[in-house]
Scaffold this active site. Sequence first.
Site, PDB file in Angstrom:
ATOM      1  CG  HIS A 104      23.454   8.111   0.705  1.00  0.00           C
ATOM      2  ND1 HIS A 104      22.715   9.138  -0.395  1.00  0.00           N
ATOM      3  CD2 HIS A 104      23.882   8.092   1.394  1.00  0.00           C
ATOM      4  CE1 HIS A 104      24.631   9.720   0.098  1.00  0.00           C
ATOM      5  NE2 HIS A 104      24.821   9.275   1.073  1.00  0.00           N
ATOM      6  CG  ASN A 106      26.240  13.373   3.443  1.00  0.00           C
ATOM      7  OD1 ASN A 106      27.286  14.466   2.751  1.00  0.00           O
ATOM      8  ND2 ASN A 106      26.271  13.250   4.705  1.00  0.00           N
ATOM      9  CG  HIS A 144      14.974  11.838 -11.085  1.00  0.00           C
ATOM     10  ND1 HIS A 144      15.989  12.298 -10.807  1.00  0.00           N
ATOM     11  CD2 HIS A 144      15.322  10.194 -10.394  1.00  0.00           C
ATOM     12  CE1 HIS A 144      16.785  11.259 -10.671  1.00  0.00           C
ATOM     13  NE2 HIS A 144      16.375  10.387 -11.383  1.00  0.00           N
ATOM     14  CG  HIS A 174      34.449  -1.849  -9.900  1.00  0.00           C
ATOM     15  ND1 HIS A 174      34.414  -1.150 -10.132  1.00  0.00           N
ATOM     16  CD2 HIS A 174      33.371  -2.968  -9.557  1.00  0.00           C
ATOM     17  CE1 HIS A 174      33.339  -1.501  -8.204  1.00  0.00           C
ATOM     18  NE2 HIS A 174      33.047  -2.902  -8.162  1.00  0.00           N
ATOM     19  N   GLY A 261      37.385   8.188  11.542  1.00  0.00           N
ATOM     20  CA  GLY A 261      35.984   8.795  12.569  1.00  0.00           C
ATOM     21  C   GLY A 261      35.616   7.281  12.959  1.00  0.00           C
TER      22      GLY A 261
END
Length: 302
Positions: A104, A106, A144, A174, A261
Amino acid sequence: MISKEQIAAGYREIQDEICAALEATDGQAKFEEEVWERDGGGGGRTRIIQNGNIFEKGGVNFSAVHGKLPHTMKKALNVEQEDFFATGVSIVIHPNHPLVPIIHMNIRYFEMPTNTGETPVHWFGGGIDLTPHYVVDEDARFFHQQIKDVCDHFSDEFYHRFKTWADDYFFIKHRDETRGIGGIFYDRLTANEEMNWEMIFEFSKVLGRSFIPTYTELVNRNRYKEFTPEQQQWQYQRRSRYTEFNLVYDAGTRFGLETNGRIESILMSLPPTAKWVYDYHAQPGSEEERTLSLLKKGINWV
């Protein structure tokens, strides 16, 4: 100072570059594009790749939207203004191979105009993180190191600061486990004495352009390895954790839904197939147990 139009144009260019490179990496599938407009202002380009040689489902989306913030988002962002502009590129790739990781990324910019003549409230945000179905130490260190190199080019403080932020953000409370092996995450990055707006925008673009050399290396390291049906089932179980995080905790998902959106674009991050196995326990000494032991905050990979 750079304008929001320049920032949006830069992000559109990065979307084009990444889509072309991912198509070349897959070798079969092509992106489908849908250009959309948002009720209230702005729009974007949703690009989806599916059923390829290695990419089962993925999206590389660009948006540039504006309008009025609902009260819930004003409260969440801790701002008073209503008018906003937001632009960015968002990427999620789900491979069909359990030894190739989910990724992912962004990069985004947010702006809220103030009174005429005053500097707008604005900031950059973003990040990149990796979610392996099986944690491979060598791949984790490579990933990394790649993003640390990007960070170190701009600031000696960025990598440690943003890695810690990612560990805390990409955390499934959770389940008491991280979504993957982390990466970097940052928000509300603004100009200061050491870094002006042009430098911050450059950092955002360099991070965006690091996506392809980083991910294609990881794909090509693992795409031709054999795997078992049991490993594929584990992949589907790990996808369920990814789904839980995105639907319960992800701020981008909440922002998209709260600001009217496009639903298909917002939920393109969800995998095509996921499984929830009741009360699953990994076999002692298995690779699955080892992976679970590494889904923790604070692991130093470089």
